[in-house]
Design an enzyme around this catalytic site. Structure first.
Site, PDB file in Angstrom:
ATOM      1  CB  SER B  34      -0.921   0.020   1.225  1.00 17.55           C
ATOM      2  OG  SER B  34      -1.815  -1.064   1.179  1.00 17.55           O
ATOM      3  CD  GLU B  55       1.812  -0.092  13.281  1.00 15.76           C
ATOM      4  OE1 GLU B  55       1.775  -0.399  14.501  1.00 15.76           O
ATOM      5  OE2 GLU B  55       1.038  -0.581  12.437  1.00 15.76           O
ATOM      6  NE  ARG B 164      -6.960   3.576  -1.444  1.00 15.38           N
ATOM      7  CZ  ARG B 164      -8.235   3.482  -1.786  1.00 15.38           C
ATOM      8  NH1 ARG B 164      -9.113   4.371  -1.392  1.00 15.38           N
ATOM      9  NH2 ARG B 164      -8.653   2.475  -2.522  1.00 15.38           N
TER      10      ARG B 164
END
Lengths: 273, 308
Positions: B34, B55, B164
């Protein structure tokens, strides 16, 4: 030198470092004696026997790295760095004072020899992993050491890092758990029990050694075992005494984050004479 | 105008950077497909580290790599990179001033269907308040390539905000990305729209609409939110006397706040902020969400008109 001689020298160095800790904290009027004293023998063994260092070249690419993940034990790190020759021991008296390079928690930008700024618990192991990965990328043979508190391992990030270090097979990494059994709010087993500690590290894929963290023979043997371990990082679960070396501080949670004053300083230094 | 998502441009720019500089390493947290770091992974597998869905550890690992001379780029969604890892970025990256770039994709509401849990509307605010941090908000693919290169040369912590969805390419290949220098896309007389990210394209559309009514509006593209180009903002205020900011972010803490702070101190003029008005987003198509939350050329036109 034979082992006995090495151990005697380390014990003497640790005594001097403990005296510095008391004097620094007394001068500063605040700070964390308990966890500095519990880690003093481990840190002494690292800086005066195990680690490959050159105090005249703090940025030497091939140096071994030490990450004080439990950054509140800054006094033990500063005392070791000063005794090792990174800066004059006189500067220890500036701890926590305005303008000092000896910040309340270690600041890598200010003080040579500090490998990473720490203080917010749970972050040091991740950083140590990054250093260990960098060694591999560069084909260098330096080793990376980290010191974590037993309360600190309640932080979730520690276990993210533990998982990653094993997955990436960081055999050039060894971690000490300073298992003194006490944290600010009380005994770790009454606040949020981390037990069974060795089993947890083992389950995460580490080579685990359990030692008495005040016995230099055991500390050095564990470090040697880590050096010879292949394909896994090493976790050294070191049973320690919070406040070790000062009778009225030993195993007393009240001495986690309170500096000694007046007669207390005199008494502590007498015990460490 | 061709549309390219800034995350696509990021993936390509990383590979180009990796070819030139062997110290560049890339970390991701199970979102490489992604965030487009997968392109780097394919080309330089030994310099790519997937840290899994963890993360915080990714940021700390990057800090450790940076202490040893590596130039790490960390990617995940903006909402996780900044919110979930705020303390790791603060303590292990920004405070020691380490050259770690956090290049976060899927910023803003144009994440779309995934909904509010995945739409960072406060990431610019969180990164902007950190000392030592540089914040880039590229408006198109060309600026993204420039931001990636600038980040590698920054010598300190950098946040790059990526999207995105596809956005128009606004610049030619000869565009020079200069960190900290805003780009005057249009010069105006009556008002200036100060925009960043995908709102720059909306601002340019608003200029056309307003021109049809005889209103001449300038557009200042602030691709570097920090350090802010204070002079360019003050000049625009002096020249046009009215300012509208436009960002795909909360009006609290981001570009609108930064501009308001600047004007209040240096040259106060009437201004309005176009952005999310202290709300979270929701699921929907990106274009539907931009419409619903007033992040459109029409909304900018309305703001300019109400100021004049």
């Amino acid at each position: 030198m034979d082992t006995e001689g090495v151990v005697a020298e380390l014990a003497e160095k640790a005594r001097v470092i403990r005296r510095h800790i008391i004097e620094m904290l007394g001068e500063a009027g605040s700070g964390h004696p308990g966890g500095s004293l519990s880690a003093a023998d481990i840190v002494t063994a690292l800086y005066f026997k195990e680690m490959r260092l050159d105090p005249t070249r703090p940025d030497w690419p091939d140096r071994d790295r030490f990450v004080l993940s439990k950054g509140h034990a800054a006094p033990v790190l500063y005392a070791a760095l000063a005794e090792r020759g990174y800066f004059p021991t006189e500067e220890l008296a500036t701890l926590r004072k305005l303008g000092s390079r000896l910040q309340g928690h270690p600041d890598m930008k200010k003080l040579p020899g500090v490998e990473i700024s720490t203080g917010s618990l749970g972050q040091g192991l991740s950083v140590a992993n990054g250093m260990a990965l960098a060694a591999r990328l560069d084909g260098r043979d330096y080793r990376v050491y980290a010191l974590l508190g037993d309360g600190e391992i309640q932080e979730g990030q520690v276990w993210e890092a533990a998982m990653a270090a094993a997955y990436y097979a960081l055999e050039n990494l060894a971690v000490f758990i300073d298992y003194n059994g006490l944290q600010i709010d009380g005994p770790v087993n009454e606040v949020l029990a981390p037990e069974p500690v060795p089993e947890k590290w083992r389950a995460f894929g580490w080579h685990v050694v359990e030692i008495d963290g005040h016995d230099f023979r055991q500390i050095l043997a564990a470090l040697a075992e880590g050096r010879h371990t292949r394909g896994q990082p090493t976790a050294i679960v070191a049973r320690t005494v919070k406040g070790k070396g000062v009778s009225f501080m030993e195993n007393r949670v009240d001495w986690h984050g309170v500096a000694p004053k007046g007669d207390q300083i005199v008494q502590a230094l007498k015990e460490l004479a | 105008m061709p549309k390219i998502a800034t995350r696509e441009a990021y993936g390509k720019a990383l590979v180009a950077l990796g070819e030139e500089n062997p110290d560049v390493v890339v970390l991701d947290a199970d979102l490489a497909k992604s965030t487009k770091t997968i392109e780097f992974k394919k080309r330089f597998p030994h310099r790519f580290f997937d840290l899994g869905v963890a993360e915080a550890n990714m940021i700390g690992t990057a800090a450790g790599l940076a202490t040893a001379g590596k130039i790490p780029f960390c990617s995940t969604f903006a909402v996780f990179a900044t919110g979930r890892c705020y303390d790791q970025i603060r303590q292990s990256v920004a405070y020691p001033g380490l050259p770690v770039t956090i290049a976060a994709s899927h910023a803003g509401i144009t994440v779309g269907e995934d909904g509010a849990s995945h739409q960072a509307v406060e990431d610019m605010a969180l990164m902007r308040v950190l000392p030592n941090m540089t914040v880039f908000v590229p408006a198109d693919a060309v600026e993204t390539a420039g931001a990636v290169r600038a980040a590698a040369e920054a010598g300190g912590p950098v946040y790059i905000r990526l999207g995105r969805s596809g956005v128009p390419v606004l610049h030619g290949d000869d565009f020079e990305f200069v960190p900290g220098r805003a780009v005057e896309m249009r010069r105006g007389l009556d008002a200036t729209i100060i925009a960043c990210g995908l709102m720059v394209a909306q601002a340019l559309e608003a200029v056309e609409q307003l021109a049809a009514e005889g209103i001449e509006v300038g557009v200042l593209n602030v691709h570097t939110l920090k350090p802010l180009d204070v002079q360019a903002i003050v000049d625009a205020a002096q020249r046009t006397g009215a300012i509208v900011t436009a960002e795909e972010h909360s009006i609290i803490g981001g570009l609108g706040s930064a501009v308001a702070e600047t004007l209040a101190e240096h040259y106060p003029v009437p201004m309005l902020r176009v952005g999310l008005r202290d709300v979270f987003g929701e699921s929907g198509r990106p274009d539907e969400l931009l419409q619903k939350y007033g992040l459109t050329a029409d909304a900018i036109v309305d703001a300019v008109q109400s100021l004049l």
